[in-house]
Design a protein around this motif. Structure first.
Motif, PDB file in Angstrom:
ATOM      1  N   UNK A  16       0.830  -1.205   0.000  1.00 51.09           N
ATOM      2  CA  UNK A  16       0.000   0.000   0.000  1.00 51.09           C
ATOM      3  C   UNK A  16       0.871   1.264   0.000  1.00 51.09           C
ATOM      4  N   UNK A  17       0.328   2.367  -0.527  1.00 52.88           N
ATOM      5  CA  UNK A  17       1.095   3.613  -0.571  1.00 52.88           C
ATOM      6  C   UNK A  17       1.503   4.083   0.823  1.00 52.88           C
ATOM      7  N   UNK A  18       2.645   4.761   0.889  1.00 59.14           N
ATOM      8  CA  UNK A  18       3.156   5.331   2.143  1.00 59.14           C
ATOM      9  C   UNK A  18       2.739   6.784   2.231  1.00 59.14           C
ATOM     10  N   UNK A  19       2.148   7.158   3.344  1.00 61.71           N
ATOM     11  CA  UNK A  19       1.805   8.548   3.645  1.00 61.71           C
ATOM     12  C   UNK A  19       1.723   8.660   5.155  1.00 61.71           C
ATOM     13  N   UNK A  20       1.568   9.861   5.667  1.00 59.00           N
ATOM     14  CA  UNK A  20       1.573  10.054   7.115  1.00 59.00           C
ATOM     15  C   UNK A  20       0.360  10.851   7.567  1.00 59.00           C
ATOM     16  N   UNK A  21       0.072  10.727   8.845  1.00 60.14           N
ATOM     17  CA  UNK A  21      -0.911  11.569   9.506  1.00 60.14           C
ATOM     18  C   UNK A  21      -0.251  12.896   9.891  1.00 60.14           C
ATOM     19  N   UNK A  22      -0.996  13.880  10.379  1.00 63.34           N
ATOM     20  CA  UNK A  22      -0.388  15.155  10.782  1.00 63.34           C
ATOM     21  C   UNK A  22       0.776  14.952  11.754  1.00 63.34           C
ATOM     22  N   UNK A  23       1.785  15.801  11.600  1.00 62.04           N
ATOM     23  CA  UNK A  23       2.958  15.715  12.449  1.00 62.04           C
ATOM     24  C   UNK A  23       3.901  14.585  12.079  1.00 62.04           C
ATOM     25  N   UNK A  24       3.643  13.931  10.945  1.00 60.69           N
ATOM     26  CA  UNK A  24       4.492  12.829  10.530  1.00 60.69           C
ATOM     27  C   UNK A  24       4.179  11.505  11.200  1.00 60.69           C
ATOM     28  N   UNK A  25       3.095  11.446  11.983  1.00 64.81           N
ATOM     29  CA  UNK A  25       2.742  10.205  12.678  1.00 64.81           C
ATOM     30  C   UNK A  25       2.290   9.144  11.687  1.00 64.81           C
ATOM     31  N   UNK A  26       2.558   7.906  12.013  1.00 64.21           N
ATOM     32  CA  UNK A  26       2.071   6.778  11.221  1.00 64.21           C
ATOM     33  C   UNK A  26       0.836   6.137  11.843  1.00 64.21           C
ATOM     34  N   UNK A  27       0.582   6.439  13.109  1.00 65.46           N
ATOM     35  CA  UNK A  27      -0.570   5.859  13.797  1.00 65.46           C
ATOM     36  C   UNK A  27      -1.500   6.968  14.262  1.00 65.46           C
ATOM     37  N   UNK A  28      -2.776   6.871  13.874  1.00 65.21           N
ATOM     38  CA  UNK A  28      -3.824   7.760  14.381  1.00 65.21           C
ATOM     39  C   UNK A  28      -4.670   6.974  15.362  1.00 65.21           C
ATOM     40  N   UNK A  29      -5.044   7.605  16.470  1.00 71.35           N
ATOM     41  CA  UNK A  29      -5.827   6.935  17.504  1.00 71.35           C
ATOM     42  C   UNK A  29      -6.996   7.816  17.909  1.00 71.35           C
ATOM     43  N   UNK A  30      -8.186   7.204  18.013  1.00 71.64           N
ATOM     44  CA  UNK A  30      -9.346   7.949  18.506  1.00 71.64           C
ATOM     45  C   UNK A  30     -10.129   7.094  19.494  1.00 71.64           C
ATOM     46  N   UNK A  31     -10.857   7.761  20.373  1.00 69.69           N
ATOM     47  CA  UNK A  31     -11.736   7.104  21.335  1.00 69.69           C
ATOM     48  C   UNK A  31     -13.176   7.298  20.894  1.00 69.69           C
ATOM     49  N   UNK A 278       4.395  10.237  19.562  1.00 70.41           N
ATOM     50  CA  UNK A 278       4.623   9.285  18.475  1.00 70.41           C
ATOM     51  C   UNK A 278       3.359   8.969  17.691  1.00 70.41           C
ATOM     52  N   UNK A 279       2.181   9.407  18.184  1.00 72.99           N
ATOM     53  CA  UNK A 279       0.923   9.099  17.516  1.00 72.99           C
ATOM     54  C   UNK A 279       0.103  10.381  17.387  1.00 72.99           C
ATOM     55  N   UNK A 280      -0.873  10.320  16.517  1.00 72.78           N
ATOM     56  CA  UNK A 280      -1.824  11.420  16.370  1.00 72.78           C
ATOM     57  C   UNK A 280      -3.098  11.029  17.106  1.00 72.78           C
ATOM     58  N   UNK A 281      -3.311  11.611  18.287  1.00 70.32           N
ATOM     59  CA  UNK A 281      -4.509  11.338  19.075  1.00 70.32           C
ATOM     60  C   UNK A 281      -5.570  12.340  18.642  1.00 70.32           C
ATOM     61  N   UNK A 282      -6.689  11.849  18.125  1.00 69.24           N
ATOM     62  CA  UNK A 282      -7.579  12.706  17.366  1.00 69.24           C
ATOM     63  C   UNK A 282      -9.021  12.231  17.487  1.00 69.24           C
ATOM     64  N   UNK A 283      -9.843  12.568  16.506  1.00 71.67           N
ATOM     65  CA  UNK A 283     -11.231  12.114  16.436  1.00 71.67           C
ATOM     66  C   UNK A 283     -11.446  11.382  15.120  1.00 71.67           C
ATOM     67  N   UNK A 284     -12.535  10.642  15.043  1.00 70.14           N
ATOM     68  CA  UNK A 284     -12.846   9.939  13.803  1.00 70.14           C
ATOM     69  C   UNK A 284     -13.085  10.927  12.663  1.00 70.14           C
ATOM     70  N   UNK A 285     -13.714  12.060  12.979  1.00 73.72           N
ATOM     71  CA  UNK A 285     -13.957  13.068  11.951  1.00 73.72           C
ATOM     72  C   UNK A 285     -12.675  13.662  11.408  1.00 73.72           C
ATOM     73  N   UNK A 286     -11.685  13.866  12.267  1.00 76.60           N
ATOM     74  CA  UNK A 286     -10.401  14.391  11.801  1.00 76.60           C
ATOM     75  C   UNK A 286      -9.658  13.349  10.972  1.00 76.60           C
ATOM     76  N   UNK A 287      -9.812  12.072  11.316  1.00 78.01           N
ATOM     77  CA  UNK A 287      -9.254  11.011  10.476  1.00 78.01           C
ATOM     78  C   UNK A 287      -9.861  11.102   9.081  1.00 78.01           C
ATOM     79  N   UNK A 288     -11.177  11.276   9.009  1.00 79.20           N
ATOM     80  CA  UNK A 288     -11.818  11.436   7.703  1.00 79.20           C
ATOM     81  C   UNK A 288     -11.232  12.633   6.959  1.00 79.20           C
ATOM     82  N   UNK A 289     -11.149  13.770   7.615  1.00 83.05           N
ATOM     83  CA  UNK A 289     -10.675  14.988   6.941  1.00 83.05           C
ATOM     84  C   UNK A 289      -9.305  14.775   6.319  1.00 83.05           C
ATOM     85  N   UNK A 290      -8.395  14.180   7.080  1.00 81.90           N
ATOM     86  CA  UNK A 290      -7.032  14.011   6.576  1.00 81.90           C
ATOM     87  C   UNK A 290      -7.002  12.990   5.439  1.00 81.90           C
TER      88      UNK A 290
END
Length: 302
Positions: A16-31, A278-290
């Protein structure tokens, strides 16, 4: 050929293609915090002990109804205190019936700046059992209530009981939703095809989720907390391959908000929060936006 849902194709993880989340993180986490209301004396509901929902006892099922409502009266408030202490955002998965039942609780999440996502009218019903016109009306009713109280329509949807009809993704896209949390088939967002245009499936956990873990598998509080820590640490190891991932943690306050479980959860979430560099702690909506803003072909699609 076997029947297929036709929403997206198969995309192997390797390559799969390589790309990053904001801040260069490879892992996004939401509650995902599920705020749910249940009818008294009828309908569905998770059970502490065999009761009316499983056909083991007649309604009114006072024991299980009161156990569920503990989450809205007490458990959710304890969870908010923990989220505040650890500076963690949340995506609130909201039955629209909660606006009448517990408006103060929703106001508290709103004051935190948490994302509000649709979760049907109530968890006493399944939308998959409805004819298409009635399911459309259910989605419209829940969406209208959220729009009225939040000042804008929700962008994400989680069906009560993760119950989809064959038309649900089409109806969600028709109603203006941009992402669904119903599908747990990937660790990246996936574009689903609908008759009204693309709808993104943001990964929602069915393993690191207190209902299947604690209610279905009978895991203890410490075991569920250890599951969160192990899932988090293993994903941090896995993303060294350069492929970005999403990790969700699904919480129901009537389950996780019990004091002894809260104590174990707090330890697990503190471990997660300590890794915020080391991770992007965020929301599901922000995951969608990015993910939606990435170049075409970056994430799997139909």
């Amino acid at each position: 050929m076997l029947p297929t849902h036709g929403r997206h194709g198969y995309h192997p993880w390797r390559g799969r293609p390589r790309w990053t989340w904001p801040g260069g993180a490879r892992l996004a986490l939401y509650l995902g915090v599920n705020l749910e209301h249940f009818a008294f004396g009828e309908g569905l509901g998770a059970e502490l002990a065999p009761g009316a929902a499983s056909g083991a006892a007649p309604h009114p099922d006072v024991l299980n109804h009161a156990w569920r409502d503990y989450g809205n009266r007490v458990g959710a408030w304890r969870l908010i205190e923990t989220l505040d202490e650890l500076r963690l955002p949340a995506t609130v998965l909201l039955n629209s019936a909660m606006y009448d039942h517990a408006p103060e609780l929703l106001a508290a999440h709103r004051a935190r700046g948490d994302e509000m996502a649709g979760h049907g009218r109530t968890n006493s019903e399944r939308q998959s059992a409805l004819p298409e016109a009635e399911e459309r009306a259910l989605i419209a009713e829940a969406t209208a209530a959220m729009s009225r109280h939040e000042g804008a329509p929700p962008r994400g949807w989680l069906s009560p009981w993760i119950a989809e009809s064959r038309a649900t993704p089409d109806l969600l896209a028709e109603a203006g939703y941009r992402y669904t949390l119903n599908w747990c088939s990937d660790d990246q967002p996936v574009w689903h095809a609908t008759r009204h245009g693309p709808l993104m499936a943001v990964p929602y956990p069915q393993e690191v989720n207190d209902i299947p873990s604690i209610i279905a598998r009978k895991d203890g509080a410490a075991q569920f907390a250890a599951m969160i820590v192990d899932d988090f640490d293993e994903r941090l190891r896995q993303v060294r391959d350069g492929v970005a991932q999403v990790m969700g943690i699904a919480l129901h306050p009537y389950i996780i908000g019990q004091p002894y479980r809260m104590r174990a959860l707090r330890r697990a979430l503190a471990h997660v929060a300590a890794g915020r560099d080391d991770v992007w702690i965020t929301t599901a909506g922000a995951v969608f936006d990015h993910a939606a803003a990435l170049p075409p072909g970056s994430i799997p699609e139909g």
